[in-house]
Design an enzyme around this catalytic site. Structure first.
Site, PDB file in Angstrom:
ATOM      1  N   CYS A  19       7.736   8.068  -2.260  1.00 22.59           N
ATOM      2  CA  CYS A  19       6.214   7.899  -1.944  1.00 22.59           C
ATOM      3  C   CYS A  19       5.882   9.283  -1.482  1.00 22.59           C
ATOM      4  O   CYS A  19       4.551   9.536  -1.638  1.00 22.59           O
ATOM      5  CB  CYS A  19       6.500   7.114  -0.463  1.00 22.59           C
ATOM      6  SG  CYS A  19       7.653   7.554   0.806  1.00 22.59           S
ATOM      7  N   ASP A  32      -1.832   3.763  -0.416  1.00 19.05           N
ATOM      8  CA  ASP A  32      -0.336   3.354  -0.259  1.00 19.05           C
ATOM      9  C   ASP A  32       0.508   3.398  -1.440  1.00 19.05           C
ATOM     10  O   ASP A  32      -0.028   2.925  -2.340  1.00 19.05           O
ATOM     11  CB  ASP A  32      -0.077   1.979   0.560  1.00 19.05           C
ATOM     12  CG  ASP A  32       1.171   1.948   0.971  1.00 19.05           C
ATOM     13  OD1 ASP A  32       2.149   2.612   0.572  1.00 19.05           O
ATOM     14  OD2 ASP A  32       1.369   0.886   1.751  1.00 19.05           O
ATOM     15  N   HIS A  79       3.500   2.441  -2.053  1.00 22.03           N
ATOM     16  CA  HIS A  79       4.560   1.528  -1.908  1.00 22.03           C
ATOM     17  C   HIS A  79       4.355   0.466  -2.792  1.00 22.03           C
ATOM     18  O   HIS A  79       4.674  -0.800  -2.264  1.00 22.03           O
ATOM     19  CB  HIS A  79       4.923   1.404  -0.630  1.00 22.03           C
ATOM     20  CG  HIS A  79       5.224   2.533   0.214  1.00 22.03           C
ATOM     21  ND1 HIS A  79       4.480   3.174   0.992  1.00 22.03           N
ATOM     22  CD2 HIS A  79       6.588   3.088   0.350  1.00 22.03           C
ATOM     23  CE1 HIS A  79       5.082   4.119   1.361  1.00 22.03           C
ATOM     24  NE2 HIS A  79       6.529   4.200   1.147  1.00 22.03           N
TER      25      HIS A  79
END
Length: 493
Positions: free
Chosen positions: A212, A392, A394
């Protein structure tokens, strides 16, 4: 079943014949022919009640074997009559046989781990949302403007706004919200990928669960390169095919392809991270990803070809300072991307820095910053009061190959795999104290504008600034033990 276990204990007291049976004998015992002989013999030797229990046990065993599909290396016969199952139990056998196979414990644990991570992220998002909600259900910061990478979006209205002109203000707010969404959509959104070529010697074909910060760093540098090639005001056409997009956009995106041949791929980021002691599968800190990006930039040819450099400031001594002199030297060769890793708190961002971080995103030269929660990184691009917006990484998506044969890729919107119109938000106070800011300056005038803006923010907020400015880092002399004039100004205690 419980009956078999209890009866097994009683049978062990009288004979150990079963425990001495070889693997071949056990396979023969479970073959349909053997089970039939055993069933007939048991019926002759045992009373009717015992025979009934034996038949029920075989039905239970057959159901378990049927659910697994095999018993040892022997495929289980699927006909209930051949297994000696009584007519009264055949319906239960058929029901169990129709159920899917039980997953392995490894699969169960992996699924639980994935679910737990998703739950933790969801809980954090809900807590962040709750912190931004008033008792009457309205958002606390709804009336405040959003500042995204130097652009202001007036998406709300003041709570005490008069009724006059409300329709016009609503229309303006909706337009601003649409422009903010388009700005988010125009940013490159790098996420986990699966099905990639193996990453180095690790054999890993996905960065899910550990990449990430790699992806967040890619987003920050990708935004800098898009601004360099296309300007700050460029926005991605929502309905364009890949071939209709500017060559500058396509050249930037292809630098970050998920293949070893792409200069800024996760493969090469991981390789560069090895110089900092990070192996494939290990999480990067904000400082580590900045170091890896700087190494890759220096080792590739696109920087000199495009006229852009990367200047990484050393933060090992906790110095949160932009030094102008080295930046000016870099600007002699073209534009410069400034990377400044900082620590603003031991765990979360310290309270004294909270009012000083968001306004940095309002500066025209700002590229946002990377950071997040421990082992969970994001790319932060906008602020609205005490809330911070981020992209994000993820999300795991299959790898996309832009280099398709012929004109296939040019006729499809394949680039949309790297864009998202939704920016999540969280409370700034929940961001980890270790972050890395990015800035882009095309000229010395823009560098001066950036430094003046940072100075003004520091003076307005008071106290120690989140990012300070100085001309050049002072070189401290090491004391060699010799006596020196106490009035000398050449050394520092």
């Amino acid at each position: 079943s419980a009956r078999r276990r209890m009866r097994g204990c009683e049978e062990e007291k009288s004979t150990d014949e079963d425990t001495r049976t070889s693997g071949e004998d056990r396979e023969q015992q479970h073959s349909p022919a053997t089970q039939k002989v055993v069933s007939e013999g048991a019926a002759e030797r045992e009373p009717e009640s015992a025979g009934k229990e034996r038949a029920e046990d075989k039905a239970d065993q057959a159901a378990e074997d049927a659910q697994r599909g095999v018993r040892g290396n022997q495929t289980v016969h699927t006909r209930p009559e051949a297994l000696g199952i009584p007519q009264s139990r055949q319906e239960d056998w058929q029901r169990v046989r129709a159920e899917p196979s039980s997953p392995s414990w490894v699969g169960v644990l992996a699924s639980l781990s994935s679910v737990a991570s998703a739950v933790v992220r969801s809980v954090r998002e809900l807590m962040d949302i709750a912190k931004d909600i008033n008792l009457d259900g309205s958002r606390k910061n709804a009336h405040l403007p959003i500042h995204m990478l130097g652009v202001r979006y007036d998406v709300g209205q003041a709570a005490d706004a008069s009724a006059a002109g409300k329709e016009e203000r609503d229309s303006a707010a909706q337009s601003a919200a649409h422009q903010f969404k388009l700005h988010v959509f125009s940013c490159l959104w790098f996420t986990y990928r699966s099905g990639m070529a193996p990453i180095g010697q690790s054999g890993l074909t996905s960065d899910a669960g550990w990449g990430c910060m790699h992806r967040s760093g890619q987003m920050l540098l990708g935004q800098a390169l898009l601004q360099h090639r296309l300007g700050r005001d460029w926005r991605l056409p929502p309905n364009a095919t890949y071939g209709e997009l500017p060559a500058g956009y396509r050249e930037v995106l292809e630098l970050f392809g998920d293949a070893p041949a792409c200069p800024l791929s996760v493969h090469n980021l991981t390789k560069a991270g090895e110089k900092a002691g990070k192996r494939a599968g290990q999480w990067f800190s904000p400082g580590a990803v900045c170091k890896a990006l700087s190494i890759l930039h220096e080792g590739s040819g696109y920087g000199s070809a495009w006229g852009v450099s990367v200047l990484l400031y050393d933060s090992s001594d906790g110095d949160n300072t932009i030094y102008k002199a080295p930046a000016r030297r870099f600007l002699q060769d073209g534009a410069v991307v400034l990377l400044l890793p900082v620590r603003l708190g031991m765990h979360a961002i310290d309270e004294s820095y909270l009012p000083k971080v968001g306004p940095i995103l309002a500066l025209p030269q700002s590229l946002g910053f990377v950071g997040g929660h421990p082992n969970s990184a994001h790319y932060f691009v906008a602020s609205q009061g005490s809330q911070i917006y981020y992209l994000d990484p993820h999300t795991t998506r299959p790898v996309v190959n832009l280099a398709l044969p012929g004109a296939s890729s040019a006729q499809q919107p394949l680039h949309r795999s790297w864009h998202c119109a939704h920016a999540a938000s969280m409370a700034l106070q929940d961001v980890d104290g270790s972050v890395a800011f990015g800035f882009y300056c095309r000229t010395e005038a823009e560098l001066e504008e950036l430094c003046e803006g940072l100075d003004s923010l520091g003076k307005a907020a008071g106290g120690y600034p989140a990012v300070s400015v100085a001309e050049e880092k002072a070189a401290l002399r090491e004391w060699d033990g010799a006596d020196e004039d106490s009035d000398s100004e050449d050394w520092v205690v």
